[in-house]
Each structure stands twice: as structure tokens, then as C-alpha cells.
Design an enzyme around this catalytic site. Structure first.
Site: not given
Length: 350
Positions: A186, A189
Site C-alpha cells: 500500500g 503502508c
């Protein structure tokens, strides 16, 4: 210690080879899918894109906007019980399908009790649920999936996240209909940076899809898509659903205030394991853990409808390049070629 020598690939490492096509227009491509889920037995019909259950994108406002276009949203976990009951009670009469919204939950006792309360108060109108943890490899997670399946036989369950075929199979056998695939890809992330753990997303999709489809299950590619072509690659690699966070951030339907810097407008976007998320929802970062997400400002992009047109148009165009009349044909008509460069950026990135 073991080193796996086989090459693992991300979306940036490949392109899709064009093939002879009888299609004359992108408008001829059907990007809807139909599934009968392996464990719930329920039938799905829609465009298999899901807004991520982050508190900026997994909003009720996003559900109304995407649902009206046959897409879905995984609602974030932090709505109150009353808000969720009101939403799901109204869903059957709103003109939206049941697949518009996944109820999201973790695996704590409080999560289960809240879900049970909302389900009971909403009259059983919740048909889709997302059991969501960062690490889907724990015994407790698999047992929780079994518990929810046993209590709600007709509930369509999406569960994750994992990146390997063995646990994909175990989750489907435990009761999951859709396995959510992705650890670390992500845009906000930082799991790979903080833990050293992860798996290149395209290879994860290919391997988990192979495992899931062998048992009659589906997968959802979660993370790693930054441009419409990445969705085409994910579908080409075998993904049945795709979950988007960053690509849907910054819109009117997203939560969060507008921020102005130097005359330009932005919206805040952060990972759900970031310091910002934990301070907002848990009162801070617990003493036993580190943050595994970051906070960024993304350009304000107005209504999500224009972005959806770009995303869906890109997927349709990919189908025309390989002769896929329907989205479900894209996987069979995809040949990936490995590359060292995808774009000519002599005039900068766009």
C-alpha cells in the site's frame, strides 16, 4: 533459514502483451463480474472494485457514490453501532445492492460483539463482511473466521491479509469466500520498511488466485495499484476483486478536512497502522509496537466520479488490447512480459 530463489514480480516489473482483437470500441467491454460464492452460496453481480476500509476512503458517503455505479466499499471499523445500524437498515430500500458495503471488523471479542449487535439490530441486512487484520497468518485469525462462518452461514466473508497459497487455501476451508491478498504494497503502508516482511504484489496475486480458484474461492488484490494499468495487471494475474485506497483518496466522499498549502488544496490520507490513526482511534501508539503506516497530503480531487471514469476506462481499454470482451476473460488472454522500464518520463511524471 531458507532462501527462495524463484523470481517474484510487482506490477512495475511487467507489461501486458497485446493480442489480436475483434473489439472495435471500449464500449463493447463488459467489466461486470458474476460469482456464486463458495461458502455463503450468495450470488454477486457488479464491478469488482472495493474502496479500502481506511477511515478516509471506507466511508458511508463513498458507499453511496460507488454503490450507485455497481462498485463496493469496505466500511471502516470506527463507525458507531448506531451509524452502522442506520446505514444497513436503509440499504435494502436505497436502490443499492447488498454488495455495496462490507461490514469491517477485527478479531477481538469487542469486534465480534459489536458485529452481532449491529446484525441483530439491523434485522440481518448485512450480507457482506470483511474480517481484516494486518497479519492473516495467526491461528487466532483463522479460528475467528471459522467462528463467524459457523454463526452466519449465509454471510459472504472476505478475510485477510495473506500473500501465499497455503494460507489462502486454509482460509477458504475455514469459511472465507474471498481472501484479501497483500502485505506491505500500500501507498501509505510501511510494514516492509519496519518489519522486513512482504511479498511482491503481482506474484502474490498470481499464486493466491491459483490456490483460491482450485477450491472454488475468490481473492481480492489489496494494495499496490497506483495507476489504472495496475488494475488491469491484477485482473490479468487472476484477481477477482481489487481493493483501492490511495487511488480513491482525496475526494469529496473521503473523510477529513481540506488543507490549504500555498494556495493549493489537499486532503489528509494515512495508513491504519500509522501514528495518526492510532492517536485518533486508540489514544496513541501502544508501548509494545511500532507504527507501520504514514500520513501524507494528497491533492484534493473533487467528486470521485471523474477518477472512476479514468480507472474503469483504463481497464476497458486493456481488455480491448487483448481481445477480452468481458472482464472475466482478461486472465485467460493475459501474457505478461518482464520489463526494466514502463514509461518514457523525459518530460516528467504525470
Amino acid at each position: 533459514m531458507h532462501i527462495e530463489e524463484s523470481i517474484k514480480l510487482d506490477f512495475k516489473d511487467v507489461l501486458i502483451r497485446p493480442k489480436r482483437s475483434t473489439l472495435t470500441s471500449r464500449s463493447e467491454v463488459d467489466i461486470h463480474r458474476e460469482f456464486i460464492f463458495h461458502n455463503s452460496g450468495q450470488k454477486y453481480h457488479g464491478i469488482p472494485i472495493i474502496a479500502a476500509n481506511m477511515d478516509s476512503t471506507g466511508t458511508i458517503e463513498m458507499a453511496h457514490s460507488l454503490g450507485s455505479r455497481s462498485l463496493s466499499v469496505a466500511l471502516h471499523k470506527h463507525y458507531s453501532e448506531d451509524e452502522l445500524v442506520a446505514f444497513f437498515q436503509a440499504l435494502p430500500t436505497s436502490g443499492l445492492s447488498a454488495s455495496t458495503a462490507f461490514y469491517s471488523m477485527g478479531i477481538s471479542r469487542a469486534d465480534y460483539d459489536k458485529f452481532t449487535a449491529v446484525m441483530n439490530r439491523a434485522g440481518g441486512t448485512i450480507e457482506y463482511a470483511c474480517i481484516d487484520v494486518a497479519n492473516g497468518y495467526t491461528e487466532g485469525f483463522i479460528n475467528f473466521v471459522k467462528r463467524v462462518r459457523g454463526a452466519y452461514p449465509q454471510l459472504t466473508i472476505m478475510a485477510g491479509n495473506v500473500v501465499t497459497g497455503d494460507i489462502t487455501e486454509e482460509l477458504i476451508l475455514a469459511g472465507a469466500d474471498i481472501v484479501k491478498v497483500g502485505i506491505g504494497p500500500g501507498s501509505v503502508c510501511t510494514t516492509r520498511k519496519m518489519t522486513g516482511v512482504g511479498y511482491p504484489q503481482l506474484s502474490a496475486v498470481i499464486e493466491c488466485a491459483d490456490a483460491a480458484h482450485g477450491l472454488g474461492g475468490q481473492i481480492c488484490a489489496d494494495g499496490g495499484c497506483s495507476v489504472p494499468g495496475d488494475l488491469a495487471k491484477a485482473y490479468g494475474g487472476g484477481a477477482d476483486f481489487i481493493m483501492l485506497g490511495g487511488m480513491l483518496a482525496g475526494h469529496d466522499e473521503c473523510a477529513g478536512e481540506l488543507v490549504e498549502r500555498d494556495g493549493k488544496q489537499f486532503k489528509r490520507f494515512y495508513g491504519m497502522s500509522s501514528r495518526a490513526a492510532m492517536e485518533k482511534h486508540a489514544g496513541g501508539v501502544a508501548g509494545y509496537r511500532a507504527t507501520e503506516g504514514k500520513e501524507v497530503l494528497v491533492d484534493y480531487r473533487g467528486p470521485v466520479a471523474n477518477t472512476l471514469q479514468d480507472i474503469l476506462g483504463g481497464v476497458r481499454s486493456a481488455c480491448t488490447y487483448v481481445g477480452a470482451h468481458k472482464l472475466k476473460e482478461l486472465t485467460k488472454r493475459t501474457t505478461f512480459i518482464r520489463v526494466t522500464q514502463q514509461l518514457n518520463e523525459v518530460f516528467g511524471r504525470s
